[in-house]
Design a protein around this motif. Structure first.
Motif, PDB file in Angstrom:
ATOM      1  N   LEU A   1     -95.617   5.692-117.892  1.00  0.00           N
ATOM      2  CA  LEU A   1     -94.271   5.072-117.743  1.00  0.00           C
ATOM      3  C   LEU A   1     -94.638   3.550-117.161  1.00  0.00           C
ATOM      4  O   LEU A   1     -93.973   2.496-117.757  1.00  0.00           O
ATOM      5  CB  LEU A   1     -93.742   5.804-116.589  1.00  0.00           C
ATOM      6  CG  LEU A   1     -92.309   5.081-116.371  1.00  0.00           C
ATOM      7  CD1 LEU A   1     -91.383   4.850-117.291  1.00  0.00           C
ATOM      8  CD2 LEU A   1     -91.815   5.773-114.979  1.00  0.00           C
ATOM      9  N   ILE A   2     -95.552   3.437-116.261  1.00  0.00           N
ATOM     10  CA  ILE A   2     -95.942   2.270-115.628  1.00  0.00           C
ATOM     11  C   ILE A   2     -96.541   1.217-116.926  1.00  0.00           C
ATOM     12  O   ILE A   2     -96.287   0.062-116.788  1.00  0.00           O
ATOM     13  CB  ILE A   2     -96.771   2.266-114.279  1.00  0.00           C
ATOM     14  CG1 ILE A   2     -95.920   2.992-113.317  1.00  0.00           C
ATOM     15  CG2 ILE A   2     -97.186   0.814-113.885  1.00  0.00           C
ATOM     16  CD1 ILE A   2     -94.628   2.691-112.983  1.00  0.00           C
ATOM     17  N   LEU A   3     -97.391   1.765-117.556  1.00  0.00           N
ATOM     18  CA  LEU A   3     -97.968   1.091-118.446  1.00  0.00           C
ATOM     19  C   LEU A   3     -97.113   0.530-119.461  1.00  0.00           C
ATOM     20  O   LEU A   3     -96.990  -0.721-119.746  1.00  0.00           O
ATOM     21  CB  LEU A   3     -99.070   1.892-119.085  1.00  0.00           C
ATOM     22  CG  LEU A   3     -99.714   1.289-120.302  1.00  0.00           C
ATOM     23  CD1 LEU A   3    -101.217   1.870-120.651  1.00  0.00           C
ATOM     24  CD2 LEU A   3     -99.152   1.637-121.762  1.00  0.00           C
ATOM     25  N   SER A   4     -96.108   1.433-119.849  1.00  0.00           N
ATOM     26  CA  SER A   4     -95.050   0.938-121.002  1.00  0.00           C
ATOM     27  C   SER A   4     -93.999  -0.110-120.337  1.00  0.00           C
ATOM     28  O   SER A   4     -93.842  -0.870-120.900  1.00  0.00           O
ATOM     29  CB  SER A   4     -94.269   2.223-120.954  1.00  0.00           C
ATOM     30  OG  SER A   4     -94.783   3.142-121.574  1.00  0.00           O
TER      31      SER A   4
ATOM     32  N   PRO B   1     -92.264 -20.380-110.733  1.00  0.00           N
ATOM     33  CA  PRO B   1     -93.650 -19.755-110.538  1.00  0.00           C
ATOM     34  C   PRO B   1     -93.749 -18.518-111.514  1.00  0.00           C
ATOM     35  O   PRO B   1     -93.525 -17.332-111.208  1.00  0.00           O
ATOM     36  CB  PRO B   1     -93.822 -19.363-109.152  1.00  0.00           C
ATOM     37  CG  PRO B   1     -92.521 -19.108-108.609  1.00  0.00           C
ATOM     38  CD  PRO B   1     -91.708 -20.084-109.350  1.00  0.00           C
ATOM     39  N   TYR B   2     -94.299 -18.607-112.643  1.00  0.00           N
ATOM     40  CA  TYR B   2     -94.340 -17.516-113.567  1.00  0.00           C
ATOM     41  C   TYR B   2     -95.146 -16.361-113.167  1.00  0.00           C
ATOM     42  O   TYR B   2     -95.040 -15.258-113.973  1.00  0.00           O
ATOM     43  CB  TYR B   2     -94.951 -18.136-114.902  1.00  0.00           C
ATOM     44  CG  TYR B   2     -93.725 -19.028-115.512  1.00  0.00           C
ATOM     45  CD1 TYR B   2     -92.587 -18.909-115.563  1.00  0.00           C
ATOM     46  CD2 TYR B   2     -94.061 -20.439-116.015  1.00  0.00           C
ATOM     47  CE1 TYR B   2     -91.694 -20.004-116.032  1.00  0.00           C
ATOM     48  CE2 TYR B   2     -93.447 -21.350-116.433  1.00  0.00           C
ATOM     49  CZ  TYR B   2     -92.061 -21.030-116.257  1.00  0.00           C
ATOM     50  OH  TYR B   2     -91.003 -22.016-117.102  1.00  0.00           O
ATOM     51  N   THR B   3     -95.974 -16.530-112.470  1.00  0.00           N
ATOM     52  CA  THR B   3     -96.857 -15.287-111.943  1.00  0.00           C
ATOM     53  C   THR B   3     -95.984 -14.448-111.035  1.00  0.00           C
ATOM     54  O   THR B   3     -96.264 -13.153-110.935  1.00  0.00           O
ATOM     55  CB  THR B   3     -97.976 -15.659-110.980  1.00  0.00           C
ATOM     56  OG1 THR B   3     -97.647 -16.707-109.701  1.00  0.00           O
ATOM     57  CG2 THR B   3     -99.174 -16.494-111.813  1.00  0.00           C
ATOM     58  N   VAL B   4     -94.808 -14.643-110.822  1.00  0.00           N
ATOM     59  CA  VAL B   4     -93.720 -13.776-110.109  1.00  0.00           C
ATOM     60  C   VAL B   4     -93.297 -12.870-110.862  1.00  0.00           C
ATOM     61  O   VAL B   4     -93.200 -11.668-110.453  1.00  0.00           O
ATOM     62  CB  VAL B   4     -92.548 -14.628-109.541  1.00  0.00           C
ATOM     63  CG1 VAL B   4     -91.517 -13.735-108.926  1.00  0.00           C
ATOM     64  CG2 VAL B   4     -93.166 -15.687-108.129  1.00  0.00           C
ATOM     65  N   ILE B   5     -93.427 -13.354-112.311  1.00  0.00           N
ATOM     66  CA  ILE B   5     -92.994 -12.120-113.223  1.00  0.00           C
ATOM     67  C   ILE B   5     -93.846 -10.899-113.193  1.00  0.00           C
ATOM     68  O   ILE B   5     -93.575  -9.742-113.339  1.00  0.00           O
ATOM     69  CB  ILE B   5     -93.078 -12.691-114.528  1.00  0.00           C
ATOM     70  CG1 ILE B   5     -92.039 -13.887-114.837  1.00  0.00           C
ATOM     71  CG2 ILE B   5     -92.825 -11.556-115.885  1.00  0.00           C
ATOM     72  CD1 ILE B   5     -91.984 -14.641-116.049  1.00  0.00           C
ATOM     73  N   PHE B   6     -95.092 -11.112-112.956  1.00  0.00           N
ATOM     74  CA  PHE B   6     -96.043  -9.980-112.924  1.00  0.00           C
ATOM     75  C   PHE B   6     -95.664  -9.482-111.223  1.00  0.00           C
ATOM     76  O   PHE B   6     -95.924  -7.992-111.508  1.00  0.00           O
ATOM     77  CB  PHE B   6     -97.449 -10.709-112.651  1.00  0.00           C
ATOM     78  CG  PHE B   6     -97.852 -11.431-113.863  1.00  0.00           C
ATOM     79  CD1 PHE B   6     -97.688 -10.902-115.337  1.00  0.00           C
ATOM     80  CD2 PHE B   6     -98.680 -12.734-113.961  1.00  0.00           C
ATOM     81  CE1 PHE B   6     -97.834 -11.983-116.166  1.00  0.00           C
ATOM     82  CE2 PHE B   6     -98.900 -13.535-114.907  1.00  0.00           C
ATOM     83  CZ  PHE B   6     -98.547 -12.929-116.304  1.00  0.00           C
ATOM     84  N   MET B   7     -95.194 -10.038-110.524  1.00  0.00           N
ATOM     85  CA  MET B   7     -95.177  -9.114-109.161  1.00  0.00           C
ATOM     86  C   MET B   7     -93.883  -8.456-109.438  1.00  0.00           C
ATOM     87  O   MET B   7     -93.909  -7.203-108.892  1.00  0.00           O
ATOM     88  CB  MET B   7     -94.532 -10.329-108.116  1.00  0.00           C
ATOM     89  CG  MET B   7     -94.076  -9.455-106.740  1.00  0.00           C
ATOM     90  SD  MET B   7     -93.364 -10.892-105.910  1.00  0.00           S
ATOM     91  CE  MET B   7     -91.826 -11.015-106.178  1.00  0.00           C
ATOM     92  N   PHE B   8     -92.945  -8.732-110.305  1.00  0.00           N
ATOM     93  CA  PHE B   8     -91.804  -7.832-110.650  1.00  0.00           C
ATOM     94  C   PHE B   8     -92.385  -6.461-111.476  1.00  0.00           C
ATOM     95  O   PHE B   8     -91.958  -5.249-111.310  1.00  0.00           O
ATOM     96  CB  PHE B   8     -90.900  -8.354-111.748  1.00  0.00           C
ATOM     97  CG  PHE B   8     -89.951  -9.484-110.779  1.00  0.00           C
ATOM     98  CD1 PHE B   8     -89.474  -9.088-109.710  1.00  0.00           C
ATOM     99  CD2 PHE B   8     -89.803 -10.500-111.510  1.00  0.00           C
ATOM    100  CE1 PHE B   8     -88.476 -10.025-109.021  1.00  0.00           C
ATOM    101  CE2 PHE B   8     -89.289 -11.668-110.505  1.00  0.00           C
ATOM    102  CZ  PHE B   8     -88.323 -11.137-109.470  1.00  0.00           C
ATOM    103  N   GLY B   9     -93.349  -6.684-112.309  1.00  0.00           N
ATOM    104  CA  GLY B   9     -94.167  -5.648-113.035  1.00  0.00           C
ATOM    105  C   GLY B   9     -94.776  -4.684-111.995  1.00  0.00           C
ATOM    106  O   GLY B   9     -95.119  -3.600-112.248  1.00  0.00           O
ATOM    107  N   CYS B  10     -95.251  -5.285-110.822  1.00  0.00           N
ATOM    108  CA  CYS B  10     -95.747  -4.458-109.693  1.00  0.00           C
ATOM    109  C   CYS B  10     -94.804  -3.792-108.787  1.00  0.00           C
ATOM    110  O   CYS B  10     -95.508  -2.707-108.227  1.00  0.00           O
ATOM    111  CB  CYS B  10     -96.764  -5.407-109.165  1.00  0.00           C
ATOM    112  SG  CYS B  10     -98.262  -6.018-110.002  1.00  0.00           S
ATOM    113  N   LEU B  11     -93.635  -4.554-108.882  1.00  0.00           N
ATOM    114  CA  LEU B  11     -92.736  -3.689-107.907  1.00  0.00           C
ATOM    115  C   LEU B  11     -92.077  -2.498-108.820  1.00  0.00           C
ATOM    116  O   LEU B  11     -91.628  -1.585-108.059  1.00  0.00           O
ATOM    117  CB  LEU B  11     -91.625  -4.771-107.606  1.00  0.00           C
ATOM    118  CG  LEU B  11     -91.665  -5.590-106.543  1.00  0.00           C
ATOM    119  CD1 LEU B  11     -90.354  -6.765-106.578  1.00  0.00           C
ATOM    120  CD2 LEU B  11     -91.495  -4.763-105.190  1.00  0.00           C
ATOM    121  N   ALA B  12     -92.498  -2.472-109.971  1.00  0.00           N
ATOM    122  CA  ALA B  12     -91.734  -1.396-110.702  1.00  0.00           C
ATOM    123  C   ALA B  12     -92.403   0.109-110.300  1.00  0.00           C
ATOM    124  O   ALA B  12     -91.679   0.995-110.242  1.00  0.00           O
ATOM    125  CB  ALA B  12     -91.918  -1.668-112.150  1.00  0.00           C
TER     126      ALA B  12
END
Length: 212
Positions: A77-80, A32-43
């Protein structure tokens, strides 16, 4: 750039940097490739939690920077991290073609529309997370819970949408379907720019009222 360097060198949790490299997961079949975005939101959550435990807010307060600049540094930082994650996934999408990875039976493939939806997910999460966190400057857990709700709903919606025959074009690499997906990408870019800027402005106003 000095603010961003300070954040990367002192404030960014190593796990957040690892999350930034998880854009490469687009080569994994049946994922489920949207999980990748979840990792970006966990950051953001991991980074702000780490900052709280290391008293980063107090350390930054004694530096010759304003509260506005402190918020700006965290936003940069988060944007980067989020944009690096998406940028890294682009060559990995071409690698999928070289490796002949089949269509994703779980949900959406990493198409042009996927990138647009990803930017929207990031934007909505950041808009909820940053202002909630900077209302007091230390409750990262509460901010994440509030921001995670719309994030998860969007993820489910994106993964489920491609299973509807009328929206199957979102999951296609055909040239005519890619042209249909471009407006979604542009919408995602616009949402990310506008909502992140809005999140920054609201966060600054709230953080300036916080007594450190």
């Amino acid at each position: 750039m000095k603010l961003l360097y300070k954040e990367l060198a002192l404030a960014a949790h190593p796990t957040s940097i690892v999350f930034a490299f998880l854009g490469c997961l687009v080569v994994v079949p049946a994922y489920p490739y949207t999980v990748i975005f979840m990792f970006g939101c966990l950051a953001p959550y991991i980074t702000f939690l780490y900052a709280r435990e290391t008293n980063d807010a107090w350390y930054t307060a004694i530096l010759p920077v304003t509260k506005r600049e402190s918020v700006k540094g965290k936003c940069l930082l988060i944007l980067s991290i989020q944009l690096f994650q998406l940028s890294l996934s682009i060559p990995c999408v071409f690698l999928r073609g070289i490796l002949q990875v089949g269509n994703n039976p779980v949900g959406i493939d990493p198409t042009v529309a996927w990138y647009g939806f990803g930017l929207i997910i990031y934007a909505v999460f950041d808009l909820a997370f940053f202002p909630t966190y900077y209302k007091n400057g230390y409750k990262a857990g509460k901010a994440f819970v509030i921001a995670a709700i719309p994030m998860l709903l969007l993820m489910i919606g994106v993964e489920g949408a491609v299973h509807l025959p009328v929206l199957a074009w979102l999951d296609s690499y055909a040239p005519q379907h890619l042209m249909q997906q471009i407006p979604i990408l542009f919408t995602g870019i616009l949402c990310y720019m506008v909502l992140l800027f809005l999140a920054y402005r609201i966060s600054v106003k709230r953080f300036e009222r916080v007594d450190l």
